[in-house]
Design a protein around this motif. Structure first.
Motif, PDB file in Angstrom:
ATOM      1  N   LEU A  73       0.830  -1.206   0.000  1.00  0.00           N
ATOM      2  CA  LEU A  73       0.000   0.000   0.000  1.00  0.00           C
ATOM      3  C   LEU A  73       0.868   1.261   0.000  1.00  0.00           C
ATOM      4  O   LEU A  73       0.547   2.245  -0.645  1.00  0.00           O
ATOM      5  N   GLU A  76       2.493   1.604  -3.524  1.00  0.00           N
ATOM      6  CA  GLU A  76       1.517   1.972  -4.558  1.00  0.00           C
ATOM      7  C   GLU A  76       0.997   3.387  -4.363  1.00  0.00           C
ATOM      8  O   GLU A  76       0.226   3.892  -5.174  1.00  0.00           O
ATOM      9  N   GLY A  77       1.368   4.034  -3.267  1.00  0.00           N
ATOM     10  CA  GLY A  77       0.933   5.413  -3.046  1.00  0.00           C
ATOM     11  C   GLY A  77      -0.400   5.525  -2.331  1.00  0.00           C
ATOM     12  O   GLY A  77      -0.936   6.623  -2.200  1.00  0.00           O
ATOM     13  N   VAL A  78      -0.968   4.397  -1.896  1.00  0.00           N
ATOM     14  CA  VAL A  78      -2.265   4.447  -1.209  1.00  0.00           C
ATOM     15  C   VAL A  78      -2.122   5.179   0.139  1.00  0.00           C
ATOM     16  O   VAL A  78      -2.957   6.015   0.497  1.00  0.00           O
ATOM     17  N   LYS A  80       0.042   7.456   0.998  1.00  0.00           N
ATOM     18  CA  LYS A  80       0.242   8.892   0.789  1.00  0.00           C
ATOM     19  C   LYS A  80      -1.099   9.558   0.471  1.00  0.00           C
ATOM     20  O   LYS A  80      -1.381  10.657   0.936  1.00  0.00           O
ATOM     21  N   ARG A  81      -1.910   8.881  -0.304  1.00  0.00           N
ATOM     22  CA  ARG A  81      -3.215   9.442  -0.639  1.00  0.00           C
ATOM     23  C   ARG A  81      -4.087   9.583   0.614  1.00  0.00           C
ATOM     24  O   ARG A  81      -4.744  10.606   0.809  1.00  0.00           O
ATOM     25  N   VAL A  82      -4.066   8.563   1.448  1.00  0.00           N
ATOM     26  CA  VAL A  82      -4.869   8.609   2.677  1.00  0.00           C
ATOM     27  C   VAL A  82      -4.428   9.788   3.545  1.00  0.00           C
ATOM     28  O   VAL A  82      -5.237  10.476   4.155  1.00  0.00           O
ATOM     29  N   ARG A  83      -3.109  10.037   3.563  1.00  0.00           N
ATOM     30  CA  ARG A  83      -2.605  11.113   4.400  1.00  0.00           C
ATOM     31  C   ARG A  83      -3.040  12.496   3.911  1.00  0.00           C
ATOM     32  O   ARG A  83      -2.943  13.465   4.654  1.00  0.00           O
ATOM     33  N   GLY A  84      -3.481  12.586   2.665  1.00  0.00           N
ATOM     34  CA  GLY A  84      -3.985  13.855   2.159  1.00  0.00           C
ATOM     35  C   GLY A  84      -5.464  14.068   2.445  1.00  0.00           C
ATOM     36  O   GLY A  84      -6.045  15.048   2.006  1.00  0.00           O
ATOM     37  N   THR A  85      -6.092  13.122   3.146  1.00  0.00           N
ATOM     38  CA  THR A  85      -7.520  13.232   3.472  1.00  0.00           C
ATOM     39  C   THR A  85      -7.670  13.601   4.948  1.00  0.00           C
ATOM     40  O   THR A  85      -6.709  13.530   5.705  1.00  0.00           O
ATOM     41  N   TYR A  92      -6.467   4.958  10.059  1.00  0.00           N
ATOM     42  CA  TYR A  92      -6.352   4.067   8.906  1.00  0.00           C
ATOM     43  C   TYR A  92      -5.593   2.803   9.290  1.00  0.00           C
ATOM     44  O   TYR A  92      -6.009   1.687   8.988  1.00  0.00           O
ATOM     45  N   GLU A 242       5.349   7.378   2.445  1.00  0.00           N
ATOM     46  CA  GLU A 242       5.547   7.632   1.018  1.00  0.00           C
ATOM     47  C   GLU A 242       6.408   6.555   0.390  1.00  0.00           C
ATOM     48  O   GLU A 242       7.296   6.020   1.027  1.00  0.00           O
ATOM     49  N   ARG A 245      11.402   6.176  -3.802  1.00  0.00           N
ATOM     50  CA  ARG A 245      11.728   6.233  -5.235  1.00  0.00           C
ATOM     51  C   ARG A 245      13.056   6.918  -5.446  1.00  0.00           C
ATOM     52  O   ARG A 245      13.433   7.758  -4.687  1.00  0.00           O
TER      53      ARG A 245
ATOM     54  N   HIS B  34       1.821  17.971   2.115  1.00  0.00           N
ATOM     55  CA  HIS B  34       2.595  16.731   2.041  1.00  0.00           C
ATOM     56  C   HIS B  34       4.056  16.955   2.364  1.00  0.00           C
ATOM     57  O   HIS B  34       4.789  16.025   2.653  1.00  0.00           O
ATOM     58  N   LYS B  57      -7.794  19.716   5.540  1.00  0.00           N
ATOM     59  CA  LYS B  57      -7.901  18.546   4.654  1.00  0.00           C
ATOM     60  C   LYS B  57      -9.337  18.315   4.197  1.00  0.00           C
ATOM     61  O   LYS B  57      -9.580  17.739   3.149  1.00  0.00           O
ATOM     62  N   ILE B  62      -6.914  16.244  -3.359  1.00  0.00           N
ATOM     63  CA  ILE B  62      -5.556  16.121  -3.877  1.00  0.00           C
ATOM     64  C   ILE B  62      -5.496  14.997  -4.900  1.00  0.00           C
ATOM     65  O   ILE B  62      -5.925  13.884  -4.628  1.00  0.00           O
ATOM     66  N   LEU B  64      -2.524  13.312  -6.655  1.00  0.00           N
ATOM     67  CA  LEU B  64      -1.069  13.250  -6.720  1.00  0.00           C
ATOM     68  C   LEU B  64      -0.625  12.736  -8.072  1.00  0.00           C
ATOM     69  O   LEU B  64      -1.400  12.161  -8.822  1.00  0.00           O
ATOM     70  N   THR B  67       0.036   7.713  -7.569  1.00  0.00           N
ATOM     71  CA  THR B  67      -0.771   7.371  -6.420  1.00  0.00           C
ATOM     72  C   THR B  67      -1.569   6.135  -6.716  1.00  0.00           C
ATOM     73  O   THR B  67      -1.753   5.771  -7.870  1.00  0.00           O
ATOM     74  N   GLY B  68      -1.999   5.439  -5.695  1.00  0.00           N
ATOM     75  CA  GLY B  68      -2.707   4.200  -5.934  1.00  0.00           C
ATOM     76  C   GLY B  68      -4.018   4.124  -5.175  1.00  0.00           C
ATOM     77  O   GLY B  68      -4.307   4.915  -4.301  1.00  0.00           O
ATOM     78  N   TYR B  86     -14.888  12.413   4.695  1.00  0.00           N
ATOM     79  CA  TYR B  86     -15.210  13.846   4.629  1.00  0.00           C
ATOM     80  C   TYR B  86     -16.566  14.137   5.256  1.00  0.00           C
ATOM     81  O   TYR B  86     -17.466  13.297   5.198  1.00  0.00           O
TER      82      TYR B  86
END
Lengths: 245, 279
Positions: A73, A76-78, A80-85, A92, A242, A245, B34, B57, B62, B64, B67-68, B86
């Motif tokens: 996860l 795959e960036g999942v 990082k995405r969650v952390r932006g919410t 999580y 994160e 890379r 970030h 937030k 966002i 990115l 991202t996955g 949300y």
């Protein structure tokens, strides 16, 4: 949305995703059961193997599963995405851990039923309370170690290799597949230091209460919890959200 | 980053344009929260993004660059999971409609094409009904038709009153979508303004091209001839067009395909990026 509803929804989707992933479902569930069948066929000592493999199942559902899936996860960036919410990142991860603990219970139940139906090993009905308590404590501790492990795993490809390189040898010296009593003292010392042997001991006392003074093995649980606390501290300090890379 | 100043108004599409490695992603990640800034002041919707506040937030979305999503969930499930984070999310099917994934509603994420996954990324970014949406290179790797579809989608967002902060290295994308463009090179903003105001800046010459018929070459400074293609740039278009038509009348050249144009955003971009490279 309330935290309870949120956690429940997270749990439900984690569960859906888990069972739809054939590799995860197979390695977590089929592996321990396969070991149970093969070792019984080879050596035929079910009272030895059922408790040991039940403990191994907890490690598989929590440590192995969490270390591999959370690494995937992350890469795959999942994460990082969650952390932006607005979802608190800890919520999580708690959702993930709760699901892994649930899997541990399901897996131990399957192993116990399998042992009762095919190998005549009694279900731990007389020791149900310490049995359930031990699983919860061990599952949570191995999840914490799994989370800590993710910071040592560089990428998705390396995850199963690194995770299993620790689990499989440890299982060999921890009374899971081979008797601990046969090991030389230096190997026993390593096994005593690591948490898996202590988890196995609690399962043995739950399945075979006649062999222990009490089914509540506080010393063994204490060692496992100490490892869990160490894992949690390492995870808090070193966890990465994160991809590398 | 070497110190940049940006202001984005509510309801506008703002494009941060620059070559790879110019600092676009660093900038956008500081604005999203970030990445921590090392110095300077940042205010996004009145919040300091570096403080990672939940209230902040809740108001942003966002998307990115890389991202996955959980690969084994379906499109609708993935959106439903994220919208639950949300306070006032948009309905799942409405979001699916906006990004044009209606046919793929119940398809698992791992079976989507690259372009469809990118649209799902945007859908998840929209699920919380944000006031401000960050899109980091939303169309990189798209084929032309997918890019056009994505542009239509971003224009739809604008008509919903959303503020969009876009990074891109495609000039045509910025020209088509943005109300305001900033060009960033080597961690610095080298130009900023609306696409048309950037084109109208006096320091950029007017470009004149045509296909010559004979072997004659007009006597104008800076003329470049490539086969029968003639091209020159001028800062005094009136004088040089006058010379050109006089030359055409003398030699009888019909000035086939004559084009007189302001510099495109691409010309400005190339000019600024090469300048910055040399300095």
């Amino acid at each position: 949305m309330s935290t309870a509803v949120l956690t429940l929804r997270q749990f439900r989707y984690n569960n859906k995703a888990f069972w739809r992933n054939p590799a995860a479902a197979f390695f977590t569930f089929a592996f321990p059961i396969m070991f149970l069948v093969i070792f019984n066929a080879l050596f035929g000592n079910a009272e030895f193997f059922v408790p040991g493999i039940a403990a191994f199942g907890i490690v598989s559902a929590c440590y192995t599963n969490i270390a591999i899936t959370v690494t995937v996860l992350r890469e795959e960036g999942v994460l990082k995405r969650v952390r932006g919410t607005p979802l608190p990142p800890s919520s999580y991860l708690i959702g993930r851990v709760l699901h892994a603990i649930f899997l541990a219970y399901v897996l131990v139940a399957i192993i116990a039923l399998f042992g009762a139906v095919f190998y005549d090993v009694d279900l731990p009905t007389s020791t149900l309370a310490p049995f359930i308590l031990s699983i919860a404590v061990e599952a949570a501790s191995f999840c914490a170690l799994g989370l800590a492990m993710t910071s040592l795993i560089p990428n998705t490809d390396a995850a199963p290799a690194i995770v299993n390189a620790l689990v499989i040898p440890t299982a060999f010296i921890s009374d899971v597949w081979a008797p601990y009593a046969n090991a030389p003292p230096w190997l026993q010392a390593i096994a005593d230091f690591l948490p898996m042997k202590h988890a196995v001991d609690t399962m043995k006392c739950s399945f075979l209460p006649g062999e222990c003074a009490s089914a509540y093995q506080w010393f063994d649980l204490g060692i496992v919890v100490a490892w869990g606390v160490f894992g949690l501290a390492a995870a808090v300090l070193r966890f990465r959200w994160e991809p590398r890379r | 980053m070497r110190g940049i100043d940006l202001e984005v108004d509510t309801g506008e599409v703002f494009a941060l344009l620059g070559p790879n490695g110019a600092g676009k992603t660093t900038t956008v990640e500081i604005l999203e929260g970030h990445r921590k800034r090392t110095s300077g002041e940042v205010s996004v919707l009145g919040h300091d993004p570096g403080r990672n506040e939940r209230a902040f937030k809740e108001r942003i979305g966002i998307v990115l660059q890389e991202t996955g999503v959980e690969r084994f969930l379906t499109v609708a499930e993935a959106i439903d999971l994220f919208r639950s984070y949300y306070p006032k999310p948009r309905p799942v099917d409405e979001v699916i409609e906006v990004v044009g994934l209606k046919e793929k509603r119940d398809t698992r994420v791992l079976k989507l094409s690259g372009g469809q996954q990118r649209r799902l990324d945007v859908a998840i970014g929209l699920a919380g009904d944000p006031e401000l949406l960050f899109l980091d290179e939303p169309t990189t790797g798209f084929d032309p038709s997918a890019r056009r579809a994505a542009w239509t989608m971003i224009e739809n967002l604008k008509s919903l009153g959303k503020t969009v902060f876009l990074t891109t290295h495609y000039m045509d994308e910025a020209q088509r979508l943005a109300d305001e463009v900033a060009i960033i090179v080597g961690g610095k903003i080298v130009a900023q303004g609306s696409p048309s105001s950037l084109s109208a800046r006096g320091e950029f010459p007017t470009k004149i091209t045509f296909i010559r018929t004979g072997a004659h070459v007009p006597d104008i400074p800076g003329v470049k001839v490539d086969g029968d293609h003639v091209e020159f740039e001028t800062t005094d278009a009136v004088r040089d067009l006058n010379r050109l038509t006089a030359w055409a009348a003398d030699t009888g050249d019909p000035l086939t395909g004559l084009q007189v144009g302001p510099p495109t955003l691409e010309d400005i971009y190339l000019e600024l990026t090469t300048k910055a490279d040399m300095s």
